[in-house]
Design a protein around this motif. Structure first.
Motif, mmCIF file in Angstrom:
data_model
loop_
_atom_site.group_PDB
_atom_site.id
_atom_site.type_symbol
_atom_site.label_atom_id
_atom_site.label_comp_id
_atom_site.label_asym_id
_atom_site.label_seq_id
_atom_site.Cartn_x
_atom_site.Cartn_y
_atom_site.Cartn_z
ATOM 1 N N VAL A 361 0.843 -1.206 0.000
ATOM 2 C CA VAL A 361 0.000 0.000 0.000
ATOM 3 C C VAL A 361 0.865 1.238 0.000
ATOM 4 O O VAL A 361 0.591 2.234 -0.699
ATOM 5 C CB VAL A 361 -0.941 -0.016 1.207
ATOM 6 N N GLN A 362 1.935 1.206 0.790
ATOM 7 C CA GLN A 362 2.844 2.352 0.845
ATOM 8 C C GLN A 362 3.512 2.581 -0.508
ATOM 9 O O GLN A 362 3.665 3.727 -0.951
ATOM 10 C CB GLN A 362 3.903 2.116 1.929
ATOM 11 N N ALA A 363 3.905 1.487 -1.187
ATOM 12 C CA ALA A 363 4.568 1.611 -2.489
ATOM 13 C C ALA A 363 3.622 2.230 -3.517
ATOM 14 O O ALA A 363 4.027 3.086 -4.310
ATOM 15 C CB ALA A 363 5.042 0.244 -2.967
ATOM 16 N N GLU A 364 2.361 1.819 -3.480
ATOM 17 C CA GLU A 364 1.402 2.397 -4.426
ATOM 18 C C GLU A 364 1.194 3.877 -4.143
ATOM 19 O O GLU A 364 1.039 4.691 -5.054
ATOM 20 C CB GLU A 364 0.073 1.649 -4.341
ATOM 21 N N GLY A 365 1.207 4.241 -2.864
ATOM 22 C CA GLY A 365 1.073 5.647 -2.514
ATOM 23 C C GLY A 365 2.251 6.464 -2.979
ATOM 24 O O GLY A 365 2.124 7.656 -3.259
ATOM 25 N N GLU A 366 3.432 5.832 -3.061
ATOM 26 C CA GLU A 366 4.639 6.528 -3.515
ATOM 27 C C GLU A 366 4.765 6.514 -5.033
ATOM 28 O O GLU A 366 5.752 7.021 -5.577
ATOM 29 C CB GLU A 366 5.875 5.877 -2.888
ATOM 30 N N GLY A 367 3.784 5.893 -5.718
ATOM 31 C CA GLY A 367 3.826 5.868 -7.181
ATOM 32 C C GLY A 367 4.548 4.674 -7.762
ATOM 33 O O GLY A 367 4.759 4.592 -8.971
ATOM 34 N N ARG A 368 4.910 3.716 -6.924
ATOM 35 C CA ARG A 368 5.560 2.505 -7.400
ATOM 36 C C ARG A 368 4.477 1.457 -7.671
ATOM 37 O O ARG A 368 3.944 0.854 -6.762
ATOM 38 C CB ARG A 368 6.558 1.979 -6.368
ATOM 39 N N MET A 369 4.182 1.264 -8.948
ATOM 40 C CA MET A 369 3.036 0.451 -9.343
ATOM 41 C C MET A 369 3.459 -0.885 -9.937
ATOM 42 O O MET A 369 2.750 -1.462 -10.757
ATOM 43 C CB MET A 369 2.190 1.225 -10.372
ATOM 44 N N GLY A 370 4.635 -1.411 -9.543
ATOM 45 C CA GLY A 370 5.122 -2.659 -10.117
ATOM 46 C C GLY A 370 4.156 -3.807 -9.949
ATOM 47 O O GLY A 370 3.766 -4.478 -10.906
ATOM 48 N N VAL A 371 3.718 -4.034 -8.717
ATOM 49 C CA VAL A 371 2.787 -5.136 -8.451
ATOM 50 C C VAL A 371 1.399 -4.795 -8.963
ATOM 51 O O VAL A 371 0.712 -5.621 -9.585
ATOM 52 C CB VAL A 371 2.757 -5.458 -6.941
ATOM 53 N N ALA A 372 0.950 -3.576 -8.741
ATOM 54 C CA ALA A 372 -0.408 -3.198 -9.106
ATOM 55 C C ALA A 372 -0.630 -3.238 -10.611
ATOM 56 O O ALA A 372 -1.688 -3.676 -11.079
ATOM 57 C CB ALA A 372 -0.724 -1.806 -8.558
ATOM 58 N N LEU A 373 0.339 -2.770 -11.393
ATOM 59 C CA LEU A 373 0.157 -2.702 -12.830
ATOM 60 C C LEU A 373 0.838 -3.846 -13.567
ATOM 61 O O LEU A 373 0.218 -4.511 -14.398
ATOM 62 C CB LEU A 373 0.695 -1.358 -13.356
ATOM 63 N N SER A 374 2.121 -4.068 -13.283
ATOM 64 C CA SER A 374 2.878 -5.066 -14.033
ATOM 65 C C SER A 374 2.378 -6.478 -13.792
ATOM 66 O O SER A 374 2.523 -7.346 -14.653
ATOM 67 C CB SER A 374 4.370 -4.978 -13.666
ATOM 68 N N ILE A 375 1.814 -6.729 -12.620
ATOM 69 C CA ILE A 375 1.358 -8.088 -12.304
ATOM 70 C C ILE A 375 -0.165 -8.142 -12.260
ATOM 71 O O ILE A 375 -0.800 -8.763 -13.110
ATOM 72 C CB ILE A 375 1.967 -8.561 -10.970
ATOM 73 N N ARG A 376 -0.774 -7.478 -11.275
ATOM 74 C CA ARG A 376 -2.229 -7.551 -11.146
ATOM 75 C C ARG A 376 -2.948 -6.935 -12.332
ATOM 76 O O ARG A 376 -3.969 -7.448 -12.792
ATOM 77 C CB ARG A 376 -2.657 -6.864 -9.851
ATOM 78 N N GLY A 377 -2.430 -5.829 -12.851
ATOM 79 C CA GLY A 377 -3.076 -5.175 -13.980
ATOM 80 C C GLY A 377 -3.106 -6.056 -15.215
ATOM 81 O O GLY A 377 -4.111 -6.122 -15.926
ATOM 82 N N ARG A 378 -2.010 -6.731 -15.479
ATOM 83 C CA ARG A 378 -1.963 -7.612 -16.650
ATOM 84 C C ARG A 378 -2.983 -8.742 -16.524
ATOM 85 O O ARG A 378 -3.714 -9.052 -17.464
ATOM 86 C CB ARG A 378 -0.557 -8.192 -16.808
#
Length: 416
Positions: A361-378
């Motif tokens: 959650v902290q990473a997404e708040g900092e703009g680091r979207m590796g898990v959110a976009l690169s993995i879950r988004g795909r």
């Protein structure tokens, strides 16, 4: 130095050209002898004699043209067919009673050779094209064709088309056989190279790894890199699923093999018999295997639509990047592929320190979207899901689920 395997190509149609050459010669002689034996019946024998002289000269002069497909050009085929049609139409002029008594035409059965040349050269379509004007000329020459004439015309038309079809099948079989021989020769050469590499390069890399580990320091790092190269080389020479992949260099972490997120970067050829653009997912995941990454997959192919397989491979690459960056260079990872009737499950697990609670959650708040976009988004775009389970001190596990109908669902989502 051992010799390389040579693939000897076999031509299944070359005997057909030889047979056609013999046929043209024999039927030309037959037409001449037939005229000589019945010349007293011709009202204008000189017409038949002139035509048969031209036919004999043409047949002998064009023997090289019917020796193979390369020399049998379209202009030659057209001229050959014109001579055959001319002979048919000149028959009533040379023998007025030919129409009444249903006798043979001047070229007689030599005409079939012209049609067969079309069949061997271009297949059944060319045969149908050539036999049709011959049939029309025979019917027109008779004026009032008899049943025998119609039977002969139909026989030539059907036989030439059948031979053309057989030639097309033979050519396809020849290409398949040539490809099989090439694969066999390549396999033998690969086995020979594998033996040579095993006896030299692999043993040297193994020795460097052992000595480097024993010496420690910078030599240990050199030994570790030699060990990684040994594993990669063993996978290659063993004929595994690994395909050419892109390598990103990192001076601090060494060489890391990863899949580049480009449309055709590592997309393999379609699996045999798959006309819908499906690929074997194992082929895209195999390049991730290395000294610290183990890939476990079913013994059979795991077919998925090409776009879905590419996205899953990219998500796995992103998960491994996270392992390398956050778990450390010494962390190990395991990739497990499960093939179920309704879905494919790919699990990426590591033995790192795990992800602290709230870190994502902290990473997404900092703009680091590796898990959110690169993995879950795909996976979300494919109609699937990505679940991440991490226990501090016990590593992280990423489970990717993609349905078999991922391609159709994605297409509907884009249309909406």
């Amino acid at each position: 130095m051992p010799k390389r395997e040579r693939v000897v190509r076999m031509s299944v149609e070359q005997p057909l050209w030889r047979a056609l050459t013999a046929y043209r010669l024999l039927t030309m002689v037959y037409a001449v002898l037939l005229f000589l034996s019945t010349r007293e019946k011709f009202e204008r024998p000189w017409v038949a004699a002139v035509f048969l002289a031209v036919l004999a000269v043409w047949t002998l002069a064009t023997l090289p043209q019917v020796s193979g497909a390369a020399r049998c050009t379209r202009p030659f085929l057209a001229a050959d067919l014109v001579i055959a049609l001319t002979g048919i139409m000149l028959t009533p002029l040379a023998d007025v009673h030919a129409q009444t008594f249903d006798g043979p035409t001047l070229p007689s059965i030599w005409t079939a050779g012209s049609v067969l040349a079309y069949a061997i050269k271009g297949g059944w379509r060319w045969a149908a094209f050539a036999s049709t004007p011959v049939a029309v000329a025979n019917i027109a020459e008779r004026g009032h064709p008899s049943q025998d004439t119609l039977h002969n015309v139909l026989l030539v038309w059907i036989a030439s088309i059948a031979i053309g079809y057989v030639v097309e099948v033979a050519r396809a079989s020849e290409r398949t056989l040539a490809r099989a021989l090439e694969i066999e020769a390549a396999t033998r050469e690969r086995e020979r190279l594998a033996r040579d590499i095993h006896d030299s390069v692999l043993q040297v890399l193994a020795m460097v790894q052992r000595r480097g580990t024993a010496l420690g320091g910078e030599a240990a790092e050199l030994g570790r890199m030699a060990g990684e190269q040994e594993v990669a080389l063993r996978t290659l020479v063993a004929g595994g699923l690994a395909r050419p992949s892109y390598v990103s260099e990192d001076s601090s972490q060494g060489a890391v093999v990863r899949v580049v997120d480009e449309p055709d970067a590592v997309l393999p050829a379609q699996a045999p018999g798959d006309g819908d653009g499906t690929v074997d997912l194992r082929l895209l995941l195999a390049p991730f295997a290395g000294a610290r990454v183990t890939v476990a997959e079913p013994g059979a192919a795991v077919p998925l639509p090409a776009p879905a397989a590419r996205e899953v491979a990219a998500a796995v690459g992103a998960a491994l990047d996270n392992v390398r960056l956050h778990a450390g260079a010494e962390a190990r990872a395991w990739i497990l592929v499960e093939d179920w009737p309704e879905e494919v499950i790919v699990t990426v697990r590591d033995d790192g320190p795990g992800i602290p609670e709230g870190r994502l959650v902290q990473a997404e708040g900092e703009g680091r979207m590796g898990v959110a976009l690169s993995i879950r988004g795909r996976l979300r775009e494919l109609g699937g899901s990505a679940e991440l389970v991490s226990v501090p001190g016990q590593g992280t596990e990423v489970e990717l689920r993609v349905p078999r109908a991922a391609k159709a669902r994605r297409g509907k989502a884009q249309q909406a």
